[in-house]
Structures are given as C-alpha cells and as structure tokens.
Scaffold this motif. Structure first.
Motif, PDB file in Angstrom:
ATOM      1  N   THR A   1       0.795  -1.233   0.000  1.00 46.67           N
ATOM      2  CA  THR A   1       0.000   0.000   0.000  1.00 46.67           C
ATOM      3  C   THR A   1       0.826   1.280   0.000  1.00 46.67           C
ATOM      4  O   THR A   1       0.297   2.347   0.302  1.00 46.67           O
ATOM      5  CB  THR A   1      -0.947   0.012   1.216  1.00 46.67           C
ATOM      6  N   ASP A   2       2.101   1.202  -0.338  1.00 47.64           N
ATOM      7  CA  ASP A   2       2.947   2.397  -0.383  1.00 47.64           C
ATOM      8  C   ASP A   2       3.542   2.519  -1.781  1.00 47.64           C
ATOM      9  O   ASP A   2       4.036   1.532  -2.331  1.00 47.64           O
ATOM     10  CB  ASP A   2       4.055   2.281   0.673  1.00 47.64           C
TER      11      ASP A   2
ATOM     12  N   ARG B   1       0.301  -1.259   9.802  1.00 47.26           N
ATOM     13  CA  ARG B   1       1.303  -0.977   8.778  1.00 47.26           C
ATOM     14  C   ARG B   1       2.569  -1.760   9.093  1.00 47.26           C
ATOM     15  O   ARG B   1       3.093  -1.690  10.201  1.00 47.26           O
ATOM     16  CB  ARG B   1       1.587   0.524   8.781  1.00 47.26           C
TER      17      ARG B   1
ATOM     18  N   ALA C   1       6.250  -2.076   7.673  1.00 51.83           N
ATOM     19  CA  ALA C   1       7.364  -1.650   6.811  1.00 51.83           C
ATOM     20  C   ALA C   1       8.407  -2.757   6.849  1.00 51.83           C
ATOM     21  O   ALA C   1       9.346  -2.723   7.643  1.00 51.83           O
ATOM     22  CB  ALA C   1       7.932  -0.329   7.307  1.00 51.83           C
TER      23      ALA C   1
END
Length: 186
Positions: A108-109, A138, A140
C-alpha cells in the motif's frame, strides 16, 4: 381568561409530553459493571514465529489481486495476498505449530515495500487454544523491528489491546520466517 389559561398550560403540557417521551424511549447505550464473564485485566507476552510461504507446491500465502502496474513495480504496489500461515514455537518450519495467522496483506505504499496487514492470529495449542487476536496495521518489512496494533480478540483474549513487534528472522526468495513478540492486555 381561557386564552391565558391555555398559554400557561402549554409549557406544562410540553414538559409533560417530553417527560413521557423520555421515559418510554430506549437508551442508546448502557454501562454495566462487570461485563458477564469479564475477569480482572491480565498482561500477556506471546512469542512465536510466522512462516509466510509463497513459493513451492504448498504455499501458505497466495496472490489474489493486483493493479495493472503491479508486476512492473519494484515494490509490487497494489498486490493483495491472502494467507493461512503457520505460527510455530521455533524458527524451523517443523517446530511445534501453536496457531495460524489467517488474513490478508497488501502493498500500500508507492515508494517503499510496506504492507497493510489484516490478520486473525488463531491459537490452536496450550492455554490459549481456541482464542484469537486481531492484528491490523502498517508493516514496513524492510525495517528491522516493526510494530503493529492488536485491536481485539476472542476467547481468553476478549477485550484485548496491545501491540505486536515483528522482526524478520529469515528470508529465502519471497518466503519469510518472521519472529513475533506480542504484548497484550486482556
């Protein structure tokens, strides 16, 4: 005199009507203490390994959707994966399975390899057998230590809140073993 009487009676009737209406309506919410089955809050630390297998003939995570440009993107932006990943007590895939991570994750980035994770951590062994934790957040994945919120649960974890820390233990191709430390109040 009759007009004056009605004028005085009007506010009284309005108040009476409101009182009757309020007493007959249902409450939006009620608070009771304690909740049926609620026990005093406990703090629990869980430690396990998450095995996300994309390759081979028995994957535990599969691609179910992608955007038109996903395959040309270095970070696979727009890909959506559905997973039923084993949770084990050790990093080896043959370690004792203690549960399953069932849910989905999506890239989603636009710039970095970051997933939005939506998982139920369903425990199948020990004291928490049959209980689940809901993890949403989220991830990362290129960061050494990631943190995601625990937003609820069932069974022994009813009313759970807390956080999960994830750290990649091993990465072979696209298959990953991720170490999880989960800290929850329930």
């Amino acid at each position: 005199m009759a007009k004056r009487f009605l004028f005085l009676l009007s506010p009284f009737l309005t108040i009476l009507l409101l009182a009757v209406t309020v007493t007959e309506s249902e409450a939006y919410a009620t608070t009771t203490t304690p909740y049926q089955g609620y026990k005093p809050e406990k703090f629990t630390h869980l430690h396990f390994y998450f095995h996300d297998v994309i390759s081979g003939d028995k994957p535990t995570a599969i691609r179910v959707a992608e955007a038109p440009g996903t395959n040309s993107s270095a970070i696979k932006f727009g890909v959506i994966m559905i997973a039923d990943d084993p949770l084990t007590d050790g990093p080896d895939p043959s370690s004792k399975e203690v549960g399953r991570a069932q849910g989905m994750y999506a890239s989603t980035d636009l710039k970095d390899l970051i997933f939005t994770m939506v998982f139920n951590l369903a425990f199948t062994e020990g004291h928490f057998n049959g209980s689940t934790l809901a993890m949403y957040g989220r991830n990362a994945i290129m960061t050494k230590l990631r943190e995601m919120p625990i937003i609820g649960g069932t069974g022994a974890f009813r009313f759970a809140r807390g956080y999960a820390q994830a750290q990649t233990y091993k990465l072979v191709g696209q298959d990953a073993v991720v170490e999880y430390n989960v800290f929850i109040w329930h």
